[in-house]
Design a protein around this motif. Structure first.
Motif, PDB file in Angstrom:
ATOM      1  N   GLY A 383      40.697 -19.068  60.275  1.00 56.15           N
ATOM      2  CA  GLY A 383      40.851 -19.531  59.027  1.00 56.15           C
ATOM      3  C   GLY A 383      42.078 -19.712  58.578  1.00 56.15           C
ATOM      4  N   GLN A 384      43.124 -19.936  59.566  1.00 57.47           N
ATOM      5  CA  GLN A 384      44.367 -20.528  59.045  1.00 57.47           C
ATOM      6  C   GLN A 384      44.510 -22.099  58.885  1.00 57.47           C
ATOM      7  N   LEU A 385      43.442 -22.618  59.524  1.00 57.49           N
ATOM      8  CA  LEU A 385      43.384 -24.014  59.245  1.00 57.49           C
ATOM      9  C   LEU A 385      42.086 -24.550  58.671  1.00 57.49           C
ATOM     10  N   GLU A 386      41.643 -25.272  57.823  1.00 59.18           N
ATOM     11  CA  GLU A 386      40.416 -25.582  57.240  1.00 59.18           C
ATOM     12  C   GLU A 386      39.800 -26.824  58.081  1.00 59.18           C
ATOM     13  N   ARG A 387      38.731 -27.295  58.098  1.00 60.21           N
ATOM     14  CA  ARG A 387      38.028 -28.524  58.904  1.00 60.21           C
ATOM     15  C   ARG A 387      38.889 -29.697  58.530  1.00 60.21           C
TER      16      ARG A 387
END
Length: 428
Positions: A383-387
């Motif tokens: 969840g550190q990066l979103e799509r």
């Protein structure tokens, strides 16, 4: 056995700070050199360059450093490259062979004028002095001969207002009576010039025969566009060169051939080190070079594909990595994922990446392909990066250059890219 050029570099520099640290005096062959001296990157030289900048000598080379030449890329911070007479000779030798082959195949060029792109200098406020012009970069008699045929004076680089710069450049080119050869880096440079001049390629350059520009890797789509704008002009892809060294030069009928200016090593996909006689055609390698400027086993970050007969094609930059959360996205992989028609650039923006593109794309499919990179996938899972997101734009190439100029880039340093590790891009 040891390569003749390498043997001289080791012998000449064994008593330098760098040579003493890595035991140059004990190196008898290539294997000794590879065992004692590590593969390096620019960051390894920063402490040494700091000493050179402070006026100390005999740091990387016994030969005095003439200047530190600023170099920057569209995706990385500025570097300062030490230049010696020896490094200038290495460049001059390779450039001379390229120009000789060019004139042999296009004999009318020798009677015409030249335009080597001149761009406004970036502001220098740290005392670093680079070359004033390309003829100094080449050096010697060859540099003076080339400079005497320039149709745009070097003084144009002192114009800081971009509209005034373009107007002055275009006016000089309009007044050129016999301009036959143009050398630029980014193909977009000439496309923008035509737009500013409101003229076609044939109108602005009526006698032009050859354009030399980047045409491999990220630049190929731009070179294809340039060819359409100059339908009757031969576009010669540039060889692979950087401020640090000159690796290949174009030889007509052969390809982009490795120079003999430096000592070269090649890093295969498994991290193994090979010499030029140990390469496999069709395979990709990173280049490490040792030069008279004081860089030893320097991994320049360029990935090339070996085509045989000492010729190479540029694939991309391995060293361009965007890594805010441990995702380690790299240029070569990103290019494979997002490549297609029109301008495309993937940039970091907070906790996600944005793809700016002139065409509609399936961003879910692209994000899934980016997740083939283990590190990116791990950051997505945590969840550190979103799509990744997608923004459709117009005039991407022009807006890209405007952004780079806003970031403080010099026009002549701007390279096409599919990935940036910088935030703060603005497109409309």
């Amino acid at each position: 056995m040891i390569n003749k050029k390498l043997a001289k570099l080791i012998s000449d520099n064994q008593h330098t700070v760098y040579g003493k640290r890595y035991g140059f005096c004990d190196i008898k062959n290539t294997i000794d050199f590879q065992n004692k001296v590590p593969i390096t990157s620019y960051e390894d030289y920063i402490p040494y360059i700091g000493k050179i900048k402070d006026g100390e000598q005999n740091i990387l080379t016994a030969e005095p450093v003439l200047l530190l030449e600023p170099s920057s890329g569209s995706t990385s911070a500025r570097k300062l490259i030490p230049y010696t007479k020896g490094l200038k000779r290495e460049f001059s030798s390779a450039v001379g062979k390229w120009l000789w082959d060019l004139n042999k195949n296009f004999p009318r060029l020798k009677y015409g004028q030249l335009y080597f792109s001149i761009t406004p200098q970036a502001t220098k406020n740290d005392g670093i002095v680079g070359f004033n012009s390309d003829d100094e970069y080449i050096g010697g008699i060859l540099g003076r001969m080339v400079a005497n045929k320039f149709c745009v004076p070097n003084s144009v680089k002192n114009i800081t207002d971009m509209d005034d710069f373009w107007n002055a450049t275009i006016e000089h080119i309009k007044n050129a009576r016999n301009l036959r050869f143009v050398s630029v880096w980014n193909p977009t440079f000439l496309l923008i010039m035509l737009e500013k001049a409101k003229m076609t390629g044939r109108e602005l350059f009526p006698n032009l025969e050859v354009i030399s520009c980047w045409a491999d890797g990220n630049s190929k789509p731009l070179a294809d566009r340039l060819q359409k704008a100059f339908a009757n002009v031969y576009i010669q892809p540039k060889g692979l060169l950087a401020t640090e060294g000159i690796m290949t030069i174009p030889i007509e009928g052969l390809g982009k051939r490795l120079t003999d200016s430096h000592f070269f090593e090649f890093i295969d996909k498994h991290g193994g080190i090979r010499l030029k006689n140990e390469l496999d055609a069709g395979e990709e390698y990173e280049i490490a070079l040792t030069t008279s400027g004081g860089f030893y086993r320097y991994n320049i970050g360029d990935v090339v594909r070996y085509s045989g007969n000492s010729c190479f094609d540029f694939v991309g930059k391995s060293g361009n990595v965007s890594d805010y959360f441990g995702e380690k996205l790299n240029e070569v992989h990103v290019r494979k994922v997002i490549a297609g028609e029109g301008f495309r650039l993937l940039v970091p923006a907070g906790n996600k990446y944005i793809l700016y593109c002139e065409a509609d794309v399936d961003i879910d499919k692209i994000d899934q392909s980016l997740r083939e990179n283990f590190h990116y996938d791990y950051c997505r899972k945590l969840g550190q990066l979103e799509r990744a997101a997608f923004v459709k734009i117009k005039d991407g190439d022009k807006q890209y250059i405007d952004n780079c100029l806003r970031f403080g880039m010099r026009l002549g340093d701007i390279k096409p890219a599919y990935l940036s590790n910088k935030e703060g891009w603005t497109f409309i």
